[in-house]
Design an enzyme around this catalytic site. Sequence first.
Site, PDB file in Angstrom:
ATOM      1  CG  ASN A 127       9.312   2.208  29.429  1.00 52.88           C
ATOM      2  OD1 ASN A 127       9.511   3.249  30.063  1.00 52.88           O
ATOM      3  ND2 ASN A 127       8.105   1.833  29.042  1.00 52.88           N
ATOM      4  CB  THR A 159      12.377   4.753  25.719  1.00 50.80           C
ATOM      5  OG1 THR A 159      11.833   4.084  26.865  1.00 50.80           O
ATOM      6  CG2 THR A 159      12.865   3.719  24.712  1.00 50.80           C
ATOM      7  N   GLY A 185       7.350  -3.681  28.926  1.00 52.72           N
ATOM      8  CA  GLY A 185       6.203  -4.515  28.625  1.00 52.72           C
ATOM      9  C   GLY A 185       6.131  -4.718  27.122  1.00 52.72           C
ATOM     10  CG  ASP A 186       3.578  -7.474  25.570  1.00 47.53           C
ATOM     11  OD1 ASP A 186       4.541  -8.189  25.254  1.00 47.53           O
ATOM     12  OD2 ASP A 186       2.696  -7.835  26.371  1.00 47.53           O
ATOM     13  N   GLY A 219       2.083  -7.601  31.459  1.00 44.17           N
ATOM     14  CA  GLY A 219       1.659  -8.824  30.802  1.00 44.17           C
ATOM     15  C   GLY A 219       2.812  -9.634  30.237  1.00 44.17           C
ATOM     16  NE  ARG A 281      -2.646   1.041  34.372  1.00 46.19           N
ATOM     17  CZ  ARG A 281      -2.009   0.004  33.853  1.00 46.19           C
ATOM     18  NH1 ARG A 281      -1.449  -0.882  34.658  1.00 46.19           N
ATOM     19  NH2 ARG A 281      -1.929  -0.161  32.553  1.00 46.19           N
ATOM     20  NE  ARG A 287      -5.659  -2.919  35.423  1.00 44.61           N
ATOM     21  CZ  ARG A 287      -5.633  -2.569  34.141  1.00 44.61           C
ATOM     22  NH1 ARG A 287      -6.740  -2.125  33.573  1.00 44.61           N
ATOM     23  NH2 ARG A 287      -4.525  -2.646  33.445  1.00 44.61           N
ATOM     24  CG  ASP A 453       0.402  -5.102  18.874  1.00 45.40           C
ATOM     25  OD1 ASP A 453      -0.337  -6.051  18.589  1.00 45.40           O
ATOM     26  OD2 ASP A 453       1.369  -4.758  18.167  1.00 45.40           O
ATOM     27  N   GLY A 454      -2.478  -4.042  22.759  1.00 46.94           N
ATOM     28  CA  GLY A 454      -2.667  -3.493  24.092  1.00 46.94           C
ATOM     29  C   GLY A 454      -2.707  -1.983  24.161  1.00 46.94           C
TER      30      GLY A 454
END
Length: 494
Positions: A127, A159, A185-186, A219, A281, A287, A453-454
């Site tokens: 990514n 991607t 990330g996830d 994360g 952010r 945050r 899943d976030g």
Amino acid sequence: MAPSTIPRSDPFADPIRMSENSEYAAGDTLPVGRDASLTLATDSLIVLEAKTTQAVPFFNVLWAELSDFDITIQYAKPTSKNVMRVASVNYLVEKPQQGYAKAWISKLLDRAYGESQRKKRIKVLINPFSGRGGAQKWFLRDIEPIFVAARCEINVERTLYQGHAVEIAEKMDTDAYDVVASCSGDGLPHEVFNGLGKKRNAAKALSQVAVVQLPCGTGNAMSWNSFGTDSTSLAALCIVKGIRTPLDLVSITQGNRRTLSFLSQSVGVVAEVDLGTEHLRWMGSARFTYGFLVRVLRKTVYPCDLAVKIDVPTKGAIKEAYRKEFSNHAPIEERRSSFDMETPGLPELQYGTVSSPLPSDFTPIPSSKLGNFYAGNMALMAPGANFFPAALPSDGHLDCVTVDGDISRTSAIQSFLAVEDGSWFNMPHVNYRKISGYRITPKGQKSGYISIDGERVPFEEFQAEVHRGLGTVLTRSGHMYEAEGVVPRTGQGS
């Protein structure tokens, strides 16, 4: 780290101390060059020269081969606290030692890989937006050299937009790959699971291909749980040495949609703190603390109708179930449900969809003053955020936590701090159950946040159902997460 019966080498261990403590037999020693030898010790390769001794943990050994009269051993060498780089040793092997050297190399690789598959065929997804655009750089610098040195076969694809990994996974030839590794990330692992779930032979594809994360996001929960790190280079080494592990996946039905979840689902404080602070952010991780404190001071509640299929109802029983898993090293197929690999698509839903009548064995849970609903399939949601310390990869359950929103502000803040110090599970106002399905319907709010899943999904009723061992990942142990559990690592005590 979670307990394991396989040898666990520390890739950052003191080589001098390791060499002093290692025992080995003369038959495991290969004389090389002048006044040098290579020895297979208890848990490491000892490189002995005239004036130096070096110990390389077997876990760090990537490959070894004999070419003409030269033996070359490549390994991952720590260069700083969390960074590994490929290094090698090369020695001359005399002609009379050639046959013995080949047998010695075979034994070395057996020790180095154990249960893990060698020369994995890895589909790498990058990514380019992860890590503030650093994923591509980290792959080239930290990851690719380790894969190449381990003789992995890699195919790289970037991607281009959200959902692209779903399309890639759906179309990929699962017979051509052993692993799909996401530099992200996830979010990308979530997409890969759902792409594989769209294939006609979804159950077979999900059992056949291991989905892993190379931590390039914020994360990086998947990497923390599977490998105990967010270091890209150490995660790459863990993938090379990773053991195939079945993973429970969760079907989420909402409206006329069915998706797969591998990590967590949340409604209430956690979902709001995660998704409702996107505009902050610029504050970094602060945050989350700010968002939590604002909602705690307001004693925010999120009323809903909640019904769950309770499997393990008490914390004592949950501890006992977790303790039993220490010694469970059953073959991988015995830790999955029996899915029909020939049936098109995903397994049939045992509890129907969110539009079906409420299953009779779902138990209503009073939730008019709900502060937080959190269901997890992995232990760590982020570094230091061990929300589900009893979570297991393939026990057929979600770990479900509910906390009322009208508890005292002091108790709420203590709960927040307890997640990191390990006392969260035992707090009396934290309701912790193992479940295999649930339905949740928000009440009294026209809009809000639901996280799967976030990722944010529509704020409306949804239902979840666990499929034991439907997915596949790689882990260091082969059956546990790399997180502190609800009983000591030795498996003793309560």
